[in-house]
Design a protein around this motif. Structure first.
Motif, PDB file in Angstrom:
ATOM      1  N   LEU A  91       0.837  -1.196   0.000  1.00 32.68           N
ATOM      2  CA  LEU A  91       0.000   0.000   0.000  1.00 32.68           C
ATOM      3  C   LEU A  91       0.874   1.250   0.000  1.00 32.68           C
ATOM      4  O   LEU A  91       1.919   1.304   0.640  1.00 32.68           O
ATOM      5  N   ARG A  92       0.428   2.238  -0.733  1.00 34.83           N
ATOM      6  CA  ARG A  92       1.141   3.511  -0.809  1.00 34.83           C
ATOM      7  C   ARG A  92       1.060   4.223   0.538  1.00 34.83           C
ATOM      8  O   ARG A  92       0.027   4.251   1.196  1.00 34.83           O
ATOM      9  N   PHE A  93       2.177   4.854   0.937  1.00 34.98           N
ATOM     10  CA  PHE A  93       2.272   5.547   2.214  1.00 34.98           C
ATOM     11  C   PHE A  93       2.802   6.946   1.941  1.00 34.98           C
ATOM     12  O   PHE A  93       3.929   7.112   1.459  1.00 34.98           O
ATOM     13  N   ALA A  94       1.994   7.969   2.242  1.00 37.70           N
ATOM     14  CA  ALA A  94       2.378   9.330   1.887  1.00 37.70           C
ATOM     15  C   ALA A  94       1.807  10.318   2.896  1.00 37.70           C
ATOM     16  O   ALA A  94       0.619  10.625   2.864  1.00 37.70           O
ATOM     17  N   PRO A  95       2.632  10.823   3.822  1.00 39.70           N
ATOM     18  CA  PRO A  95       2.153  11.853   4.752  1.00 39.70           C
ATOM     19  C   PRO A  95       1.686  13.096   4.010  1.00 39.70           C
ATOM     20  O   PRO A  95       2.162  13.410   2.908  1.00 39.70           O
ATOM     21  N   ARG A  96       0.746  13.812   4.632  1.00 40.50           N
ATOM     22  CA  ARG A  96       0.205  15.030   4.043  1.00 40.50           C
ATOM     23  C   ARG A  96       0.334  16.190   5.018  1.00 40.50           C
ATOM     24  O   ARG A  96       0.250  16.014   6.227  1.00 40.50           O
ATOM     25  N   VAL A  97       0.523  17.367   4.462  1.00 40.14           N
ATOM     26  CA  VAL A  97       0.591  18.612   5.235  1.00 40.14           C
ATOM     27  C   VAL A  97      -0.228  19.653   4.485  1.00 40.14           C
ATOM     28  O   VAL A  97      -0.476  19.522   3.284  1.00 40.14           O
ATOM     29  N   GLY A  98      -0.601  20.702   5.182  1.00 33.18           N
ATOM     30  CA  GLY A  98      -1.343  21.768   4.522  1.00 33.18           C
ATOM     31  C   GLY A  98      -1.163  23.076   5.249  1.00 33.18           C
ATOM     32  O   GLY A  98      -0.764  23.107   6.420  1.00 33.18           O
TER      33      GLY A  98
END
Length: 347
Positions: free
Chosen positions: A132-139
């Protein structure tokens, strides 16, 4: 890969600065930091309710001692903050949120905080199924140029935006008109929790970023946020189908927004798939607006994905709302694989 990543991502704090986890005694000073930062970027406080922070810190699965890092200047002033959310199961997109006091910008504190946050996010990787793809997010707010440059410098890429929508009322809006067979009532915490949570889940399956999670864990968080002290069940509206007794749509509203006690807020608005395109969403909006107006609120806001897959943005504009604030979302892929969060409308 993780060991190599962490080795390459070691950043030092400026001399004399220290860092530690948070505890509930840090809520007020964290709030002050957030607002020092937001005043420098958007010209106003972004959070005015300390209990909103406190309630997040004690929410199920979140540990401020482990999931938050506070940075302090040599004189003891809080200079930076970051939090990492891996409570969603599976945590394929950890959420990172942080602030740096304007007085201490350009010293590398933001870089240190983001590096720490990524390492903390990676601790959740073993709980994510292989492949599974693992990608932290910020905004951050669209006006916040320094954080966005930091994100890009550290390998994050812009993926989409969100809006804080607002309506300003000088009188009641048109009365809500629910379709035949649909009635609206208030939430009953004794009997409605499971059905309301299922309706929330079903109505958000077609929203960007949705990830199915274990029912009991999601329900526990739902009850934590919507049945806490200070929330009024008479502001949690359920549109029900009289024939089946099922919940067709929900409008769940805290008493006011966290940034303005004079502004009402619609925290969750959704219509379940079988009842869409019948005017229920607009009716729930108007019902919520008028209840806030009756309570003395002349402004009501909500948040929406700018590229919302179900057409919610058009609905809000048609209801008289306008864009008040824009924010931009970034992500960084730390492991390639299959993306399981909602990206497009399913059939």
């Amino acid at each position: 890969m993780n060991a190599q990543y962490q080795k390459e991502n070691i950043v030092e704090l400026p001399e004399g600065f220290t860092a530690r986890g948070a505890n509930l005694n840090d809520v007020e000073s964290s709030l002050e930091l957030f607002n020092r930062w937001s005043r420098s970027v958007i010209g106003r406080d972004e959070i005015t309710v300390a209990d909103a922070i406190r309630n997040e810190w004690i929410s199920p699965g979140f540990d401020p001692a482990q999931d938050i890092r506070l940075v302090f200047a040599p004189d003891g002033q809080m200079a930076g903050y970051t939090e990492v959310w891996t409570t969603a199961k599976p945590p394929v997109h950890p959420w990172i949120w942080g602030r740096v006091d304007p007085e201490y910008e350009d010293l590398g504190i933001g870089t240190w905080l983001l590096a720490w946050a990524e390492r903390r996010a990676l601790q959740a990787l073993p709980s994510v199924t292989d492949g599974l793809r693992f990608a932290p997010r910020v905004g951050t707010y669209r006006e916040a140029q320094k954080p966005k440059r930091l994100f890009e410098d550290q390998g994050y890429r812009y993926i989409r935006s969100s809006y804080h929508m607002l309506i300003e009322m000088d009188g009641p809006v048109p009365e809500a008109e629910f379709p035949q067979g649909i009635t609206v009532r208030a939430y009953n915490p004794q009997t409605d929790a499971e059905a309301a949570y299922r309706a929330q889940t079903d109505s958000f399956r077609d929203h960007f970023g949705f990830v199915e999670e274990p029912f009991e864990e999601g329900l526990k968080r739902f009850r934590h946020f919507w049945e806490q002290d200070g929330f009024d069940p008479n502001l949690l509206f359920l549109a029900t189908d009289s024939a089946s007794g099922e919940i067709a749509g929900i409008s769940l509203c805290p008493p006011h927004s966290i940034d303005d006690p004079e502004q009402g807020w619609i925290g969750t608005l959704g219509v379940c798939r079988p009842w869409r395109k019948r005017g229920i969403g607009l009716a729930l909006l108007r019902h919520s607006f008028n209840e806030f107006y009756r309570r003395g609120k002349r402004k009501v806001g909500l948040g929406v994905d700018a590229q919302n897959l179900t057409g919610a943005l058009r609905l809000y504009e048609n209801a008289g709302m306008h864009i008040h604030q824009a924010s931009d979302l970034y992500e960084k892929e730390l492991r390639a694989g299959t993306e399981i969060s909602t990206q497009t409308l399913s059939e």
